[in-house]
Design an enzyme around this catalytic site. Structure first.
Site, PDB file in Angstrom:
ATOM      1  N   LYS A  74       0.832  -1.207   0.000  1.00  0.00           N
ATOM      2  CA  LYS A  74       0.000   0.000   0.000  1.00  0.00           C
ATOM      3  C   LYS A  74       0.867   1.259   0.000  1.00  0.00           C
ATOM      4  O   LYS A  74       0.612   2.217  -0.742  1.00  0.00           O
ATOM      5  CB  LYS A  74      -0.930   0.002   1.212  1.00  0.00           C
ATOM      6  CG  LYS A  74      -1.913   1.173   1.235  1.00  0.00           C
ATOM      7  CD  LYS A  74      -2.892   1.062   2.382  1.00  0.00           C
ATOM      8  CE  LYS A  74      -3.881   2.225   2.364  1.00  0.00           C
ATOM      9  NZ  LYS A  74      -4.843   2.152   3.486  1.00  0.00           N
TER      10      LYS A  74
ATOM     11  N   LEU B  17       3.976   1.565  -1.033  1.00  0.00           N
ATOM     12  CA  LEU B  17       4.680   1.691  -2.308  1.00  0.00           C
ATOM     13  C   LEU B  17       3.730   2.149  -3.418  1.00  0.00           C
ATOM     14  O   LEU B  17       4.147   2.880  -4.334  1.00  0.00           O
ATOM     15  CB  LEU B  17       5.337   0.367  -2.681  1.00  0.00           C
ATOM     16  CG  LEU B  17       6.468  -0.093  -1.747  1.00  0.00           C
ATOM     17  CD1 LEU B  17       7.019  -1.442  -2.206  1.00  0.00           C
ATOM     18  CD2 LEU B  17       7.582   0.943  -1.680  1.00  0.00           C
TER      19      LEU B  17
ATOM     20  N   ASN C 166       3.237   5.828  -2.901  1.00  0.00           N
ATOM     21  CA  ASN C 166       4.470   6.504  -3.297  1.00  0.00           C
ATOM     22  C   ASN C 166       4.484   6.864  -4.775  1.00  0.00           C
ATOM     23  O   ASN C 166       5.115   7.848  -5.178  1.00  0.00           O
ATOM     24  CB  ASN C 166       5.664   5.603  -2.955  1.00  0.00           C
ATOM     25  CG  ASN C 166       6.988   6.181  -3.382  1.00  0.00           C
ATOM     26  OD1 ASN C 166       7.328   7.300  -3.026  1.00  0.00           O
ATOM     27  ND2 ASN C 166       7.741   5.414  -4.163  1.00  0.00           N
TER      28      ASN C 166
ATOM     29  N   CYS D 299       7.218  21.187  10.235  1.00  0.00           N
ATOM     30  CA  CYS D 299       7.043  21.900   8.963  1.00  0.00           C
ATOM     31  C   CYS D 299       6.692  23.373   9.143  1.00  0.00           C
ATOM     32  O   CYS D 299       6.847  24.154   8.208  1.00  0.00           O
ATOM     33  CB  CYS D 299       5.964  21.215   8.130  1.00  0.00           C
ATOM     34  SG  CYS D 299       6.401  19.543   7.587  1.00  0.00           S
TER      35      CYS D 299
ATOM     36  N   SER E  63      11.940  15.243   2.040  1.00  0.00           N
ATOM     37  CA  SER E  63      13.180  15.446   1.308  1.00  0.00           C
ATOM     38  C   SER E  63      14.131  16.297   2.144  1.00  0.00           C
ATOM     39  O   SER E  63      13.820  16.655   3.282  1.00  0.00           O
ATOM     40  CB  SER E  63      12.881  16.124  -0.034  1.00  0.00           C
ATOM     41  OG  SER E  63      12.181  17.350   0.168  1.00  0.00           O
TER      42      SER E  63
ATOM     43  N   LEU F  62       1.313  11.058  11.118  1.00  0.00           N
ATOM     44  CA  LEU F  62       0.510  11.759  10.117  1.00  0.00           C
ATOM     45  C   LEU F  62      -0.824  11.045   9.982  1.00  0.00           C
ATOM     46  O   LEU F  62      -0.937  10.031   9.313  1.00  0.00           O
ATOM     47  CB  LEU F  62       1.256  11.778   8.778  1.00  0.00           C
ATOM     48  CG  LEU F  62       0.695  12.626   7.643  1.00  0.00           C
ATOM     49  CD1 LEU F  62       0.613  14.086   8.058  1.00  0.00           C
ATOM     50  CD2 LEU F  62       1.572  12.476   6.403  1.00  0.00           C
TER      51      LEU F  62
END
Length: 440
Positions: free
Chosen positions: A47, A49, A52, A152, A211, A263
């Site tokens: 799931k 992947l 993604n 964030c 990232s 999250l």
């Protein structure tokens, strides 16, 4: 001498801005490589992947590729090992981003009065900011603040903190030139997250979004500035709040193997619901400073932190704005991913590029910009910026190191130089907005 300001104006300006991405770009296939190399196929892994491949991110900026030694040990790296790579590979990015900002601001190291930094991907004493300041040759009397625990939202929280320091110095008749810095190295947490997906069978999508990046701005209170010295943005005001009972929905929890992304599926809904009331309060505090033509959300450009596709599409529906209003946010998200606290300054940097101007709604660049980000808490940060329309429009500049031929594709220009006519680019942004993609 203090710069003259009208009643209600703060006299705060961003005079320099720098962004530095690392040399590698991770495509969606990179996560597949590590997953297959170390973990068996399972429902949760399949799931994650699959998600993604549909995040809307073409590539995520990273300090390494799937063959980096740190992520190819028998077991996931420890906090100590992660810290060493943060220092060896991350701090140079922060130094370079800071130098870019200081060069543009035309300030010497001995003129920097304060340094406000943030990160959520490292914790040490002294903090990384100490070593950045040392490398830059900043004064031993520099006043430093290192913010942690805000994820964030860190970039805008650091800017807000710097603004209050600027105003404090202004009240004392003293100049303030504050280096505001954000650094995040999150891609090295990949093995820790894959380990949890495999062991707990949880759908953990953070590894598909995050990232690496460093970004910096120089904020000035105007005192002692030479007449006519250019600035990029004026900071007019800000608003922040915590969404009640949401601390378990968004976070970055400490773990022996680094940090674990928290999250929940509620985050896009909570973020979307908070936008209008925060915007309303911000606008009401600035009524005397805004022209009558700037009232509705669509009247402004938006520098939205691209936390995910559903965050951006949620902002569109909540505020009645388009992908073009957030063109720099989408471009940064598509070409670099979510670099946590460092992303918002990258978005603001991208927004002033000439090719971004060509994509403005109706072809008209907005003078006023709303900046917004969400962090653990859930904390909402929002600010109002005025773009210096007489500031030189930048062509896209290199914000990554030179090309590297090892592993995955090497670093690109900041947001990547966008060629082609306006029509084709508008179609790209609209198509890649992924309004209906749900990451939960």
């Amino acid at each position: 001498m203090a710069a003259s300001t009208a009643p209600g104006e703060l006299g705060l300006s961003i005079t320099g801005l720098g962004v530095q991405y690392p040399p590698y770009n991770l495509g969606p296939d990179c996560l597949d490589i590590l997953s297959k190399r170390y973990y068996p196929e399972s429902p949760a892994m399949k799931k994650v992947l699959a998600i993604n491949r549909y995040t809307g991110i073409d590539q995520r900026s990273s300090i390494g590729n799937p063959d980096h030694p740190l992520v190819n040990q028998p077991n996931p790296p420890t906090v100590d090992e992660l810290h060493k790579v943060f220092m060896s590979d991350g701090v140079p990015l922060a130094v370079e981003a800071s130098r870019k900002a200081m060069t543009e601001a035309r300030v010497e190291p001995n003129q920097i009065t304060h340094m406000v930094s943030t990160t959520c991907t490292d914790s040490a004493n002294p903090g990384y900011d100490h070593f950045v300041a040392k490398e830059l040759g900043l004064s031993n009397r520099l006043e430093k603040v290192l913010l942690h625990g805000i994820g964030c939202a860190g970039g805008l929280a650091a800017l807000r903190t710097a603004a209050n320091l600027c105003l404090g110095h202004k009240a004392r008749g003293k100049p303030a030139r504050i280096l505001v810095l954000a650094l995040e190295v999150s891609t090295i947490m990949v093995r820790s997250e894959l380990e949890s997906i495999n062991a707990l069978q949880e759908t953990r999508i953070g590894i598909a979004l995050f990232s690496d990046c460093a970004s910096a701005v120089v904020l000035s209170n105007g005192i002692g500035e030479e007449p006519g010295k250019p600035a990029i943005y004026d900071l007019l005001g800000w608003e922040n709040r915590v969404i009640p009972d949401s601390e378990h929905d968004l976070g970055f929890d400490v773990d022996p193997m680094g940090w674990k992304v928290v999250l929940s599926p509620r985050v896009p809904v909570l973020a979307k619901a908070s936008l209008q009331p925060t915007y309303t309060d911000l606008l009401s505090s600035l009524q005397d400073q805004l022209p009558s033509s700037y009232q509705t959300p669509a009247d402004f450009d938006w520098a939205m932190h691209p936390g995910g596709a559903t965050i951006l599409s949620g902002a569109e529906s909540a505020m009645g704005i388009t992908p073009e209003h957030m063109r720099a946010s989408y471009d940064t998200y598509i070409n670099h991913g979510n670099s946590s606290s460092a992303t918002i300054f990258s978005v603001l940097n991208r927004l002033r590029e000439k090719d971004m101007d060509a994509l403005a709604p109706g072809g008209k660049v907005k003078e006023y910009i709303v900046g917004c980000a969400f962090g653990p808490g859930i904390n909402v940060e929002m600010c109002m910026l005025k773009r210096r329309m007489n500031a030189p429009t930048r062509t896209t500049g290199l914000d990554t190191p030179p090309e590297t031929d090892e592993g995955s594709s090497a670093g690109s220009e900041d947001g990547e130089s966008i060629e082609g006519d306006k029509e084709g680019q508008e179609e790209k942004f609209i198509n890649e907005a992924l309004d209906n993609v749900e990451l939960d």
